[in-house]
Motif scaffolding. Structure first.
Motif, PDB file in Angstrom:
ATOM      1  N   GLU A 132       1.045  -1.132   0.279  1.00  0.00           N
ATOM      2  CA  GLU A 132       0.227  -0.119   0.023  1.00  0.00           C
ATOM      3  C   GLU A 132       0.453   1.371  -0.300  1.00  0.00           C
ATOM      4  O   GLU A 132      -0.019   2.178   0.170  1.00  0.00           O
ATOM      5  N   LEU A 133       2.122   1.276   0.242  1.00  0.00           N
ATOM      6  CA  LEU A 133       3.145   2.159  -0.199  1.00  0.00           C
ATOM      7  C   LEU A 133       3.188   2.554  -1.220  1.00  0.00           C
ATOM      8  O   LEU A 133       3.151   2.303  -2.147  1.00  0.00           O
ATOM      9  N   VAL A 134       2.595   4.196  -1.570  1.00  0.00           N
ATOM     10  CA  VAL A 134       2.331   4.881  -2.978  1.00  0.00           C
ATOM     11  C   VAL A 134       3.697   5.803  -3.160  1.00  0.00           C
ATOM     12  O   VAL A 134       2.706   7.031  -1.942  1.00  0.00           O
ATOM     13  N   LEU A 135       3.670   5.929  -3.540  1.00  0.00           N
ATOM     14  CA  LEU A 135       4.460   7.909  -3.489  1.00  0.00           C
ATOM     15  C   LEU A 135       4.967   8.206  -5.097  1.00  0.00           C
ATOM     16  O   LEU A 135       4.985   7.290  -6.015  1.00  0.00           O
ATOM     17  N   PRO A 136       4.932   9.272  -5.509  1.00  0.00           N
ATOM     18  CA  PRO A 136       4.973  10.461  -6.031  1.00  0.00           C
ATOM     19  C   PRO A 136       6.112  10.264  -6.546  1.00  0.00           C
ATOM     20  O   PRO A 136       7.294  11.718  -5.944  1.00  0.00           O
ATOM     21  N   VAL A 158      18.351   4.587  -0.196  1.00  0.00           N
ATOM     22  CA  VAL A 158      17.969   5.289  -0.866  1.00  0.00           C
ATOM     23  C   VAL A 158      16.898   6.536  -0.254  1.00  0.00           C
ATOM     24  O   VAL A 158      15.862   5.758   0.185  1.00  0.00           O
ATOM     25  N   ARG A 159      16.908   7.678  -0.065  1.00  0.00           N
ATOM     26  CA  ARG A 159      15.485   8.458   0.765  1.00  0.00           C
ATOM     27  C   ARG A 159      15.016   9.384   0.131  1.00  0.00           C
ATOM     28  O   ARG A 159      15.551  10.126  -0.404  1.00  0.00           O
ATOM     29  N   LEU A 160      13.976   9.712   0.268  1.00  0.00           N
ATOM     30  CA  LEU A 160      12.807   9.470  -0.411  1.00  0.00           C
ATOM     31  C   LEU A 160      12.107  10.647  -0.562  1.00  0.00           C
ATOM     32  O   LEU A 160      11.126  10.014   0.468  1.00  0.00           O
ATOM     33  N   PRO A 161      11.577  12.459  -0.641  1.00  0.00           N
ATOM     34  CA  PRO A 161      10.314  12.684   0.748  1.00  0.00           C
ATOM     35  C   PRO A 161       9.598  12.238  -0.281  1.00  0.00           C
ATOM     36  O   PRO A 161       8.987  11.353  -0.654  1.00  0.00           O
ATOM     37  N   GLY A 162       8.066  12.677   1.390  1.00  0.00           N
ATOM     38  CA  GLY A 162       7.027  12.775   0.821  1.00  0.00           C
ATOM     39  C   GLY A 162       6.235  13.474  -0.173  1.00  0.00           C
ATOM     40  O   GLY A 162       6.597  13.928  -0.556  1.00  0.00           O
TER      41      GLY A 162
END
Length: 446
Positions: free
Chosen positions: A333-337, A442-446
């Motif tokens: 369920e983890l969705v990211l733009p 890998v770190r990505l912002p929300g």
């Protein structure tokens, strides 16, 4: 002649309590002086005016009480006439409580500074013991004087002892402070909103988003900063377009002779030398593809809500087909733009790099407290020395000694991956893996 800026020393303990936002600091700069001024004016009014008026009123009341007490002591039977005169001329109610002593102590009052003025006035005017209460009756002051036959009780209106209208001044001062604070909040908020929009546009552009609708507004300095940002954005976009066009042109120009060479080799008689030349041509074609991918970056791709588990599963499937053992742990369920193709290319570089130097690869995805995600790629290969972590991200850099890269590598895998991560507003860091090899985070912002 150079003018040096004045530096104001603020203790660290005080800085800890100061607001960190521009809105909070601007509000503090405007409201704090106004509030201090209002408090100083109120204090000056209270000390210089209210106290003076109260002292004079208390002196007058104490003089009237002293007259009543002396008149009674001179002629006790004349108390009814004294009380009638005091009621008619001085608004004082006087009664004698026979054989009654003064109460043991005075009740606590919120008007202690004003009580001190009344206490001083009574002390100066009266020789007999006295007691007074300013708390029991809201509109009156209860004053008692010890006399020979008991206690003389005098009830006086409060306005005869205190300047009762002082609170109106304090009210208007507080109302003025509130009004000025409200106006300051509205104006400051309008100016800060322009800076926030500029920050949002800069962040969106840093993540590769579209900021064409951003228009400068606000104060002159804010508009200048916004116009400088737009000019910088245009220069960066123009530079990226030029770089991509140049690399695409070079790639196209190189592919033409490569195609002719491949055709010549295909028609040549088979031999070891021909096979070696075919290998060299394949490596050159692979290098050209890598250069073009690095130059192209994420051009033309927009952000899309993407299931990270599905995207990583596609990457892992490609690594499994290449012979690697890959495990994936991610919330479906983890969705990211994100830009799916660019992120897929970055993760594919990391996973394939891990698979080419180790037997086991583990990929996990977890949410961060800040609302972003953290993608971790672990392998059990030889790893990289900690001192060379940053060196590994340099374009065209090959750490042959540490990772035994294959001959087809051109040193762009990690560089492309970090470029994609930073294009999303995040970053990639390296560390020692619990499996014994290298860990890429890998770190990505929300």
């Amino acid at each position: 002649m150079k003018v040096r800026a004045l530096k104001i020393f603020i203790p660290r303990q005080v800085k800890r309590w100061l607001p960190t936002s521009l809105f909070g600091r601007s509000l503090l700069i405007i409201v704090l002086p106004v509030a201090l001024m209002q408090m100083v004016v109120t204090w000056i009014f209270f000390d210089a005016h209210w106290q003076t008026v109260t002292s004079r009123l208390s002196d007058g009341l104490a003089g009237d009480i002293a007259w009543a007490v002396e008149s009674y002591q001179e002629d006790p039977p004349a108390l009814p006439k004294i009380a009638e005169r005091a009621e008619r001329s001085m608004s004082l109610s006087i009664v004698l409580i026979e054989d009654k002593k003064l109460p043991p102590q005075r009740p606590a009052s919120l008007y202690a500074p004003l009580d001190r003025a009344l206490d001083k006035a009574l002390s100066d005017k009266l020789d007999a013991p006295y007691w007074f209460d300013t708390v029991r009756f809201p509109a009156y002051v209860d004053i008692r004087v010890q006399v020979k036959d008991g206690t003389l009780r005098i009830i006086a209106p409060r306005e005869r002892a205190y300047a009762t209208q002082g609170h109106i001044f304090v009210f208007w001062m507080a109302a003025a402070t509130l009004l000025l604070t409200t106006i300051a909040i509205l104006f400051i908020r309008n100016q800060v909103r322009a800076i926030e929009r500029l920050a949002d546009a800069a962040e969106a552009f840093g993540k590769g988003g579209d900021v064409d609708e951003f228009k400068p507004y606000g104060a002159r300095e804010v508009r200048q900063a916004a116009q400088a940002f737009i000019a910088m954005k245009n220069r960066i976009v123009r530079h990226i377009d030029q770089r991509t066009a140049m690399l695409a042109s070079v790639s196209h120009d190189l592919r033409t002779p490569l195609t002719r060479l491949k055709l010549e080799l295909a028609l040549a008689e088979p031999s070891k030398r021909v096979e070696a030349m075919k290998t060299d041509l394949a490596e050159m074609e692979h290098m050209i593809d890598g250069y073009l991918a690095f130059a192209r970056g994420e051009e033309g791709e927009v952000l899309e809500p993407t299931s990270l588990k599905d995207l990583i599963a596609e990457v892992a499937e490609g690594a499994v087909r290449a012979g690697a053992r890959v495990t994936v742990e991610a919330d479906p369920e983890l969705v990211l733009p994100v830009r799916p193709n660019a992120l897929k290319r970055a993760l594919s570089n990391l996973v394939m790099n891990a698979a080419s130097h180790g037997d086991q690869v583990a990929v996990s995805v977890a949410s961060t407290p800040a609302g972003g995600v953290e993608i971790v790629v672990d392998d059990d290969g030889p790893g990289i020395p900690e001192a060379r972590y940053e060196e590994a991200f340099r374009p065209f850099n090959r750490l042959d000694e540490s990772r035994n890269q294959n001959e087809k590598g051109v040193g762009l895998g990690l560089a492309i991956a970090r470029d994609v991560a930073r294009g999303h507003g995040g970053d990639i860091t390296l560390d020692r893996s619990p499996l014994g090899g290298l860990r890429a985070v890998v770190r990505l912002p929300g």
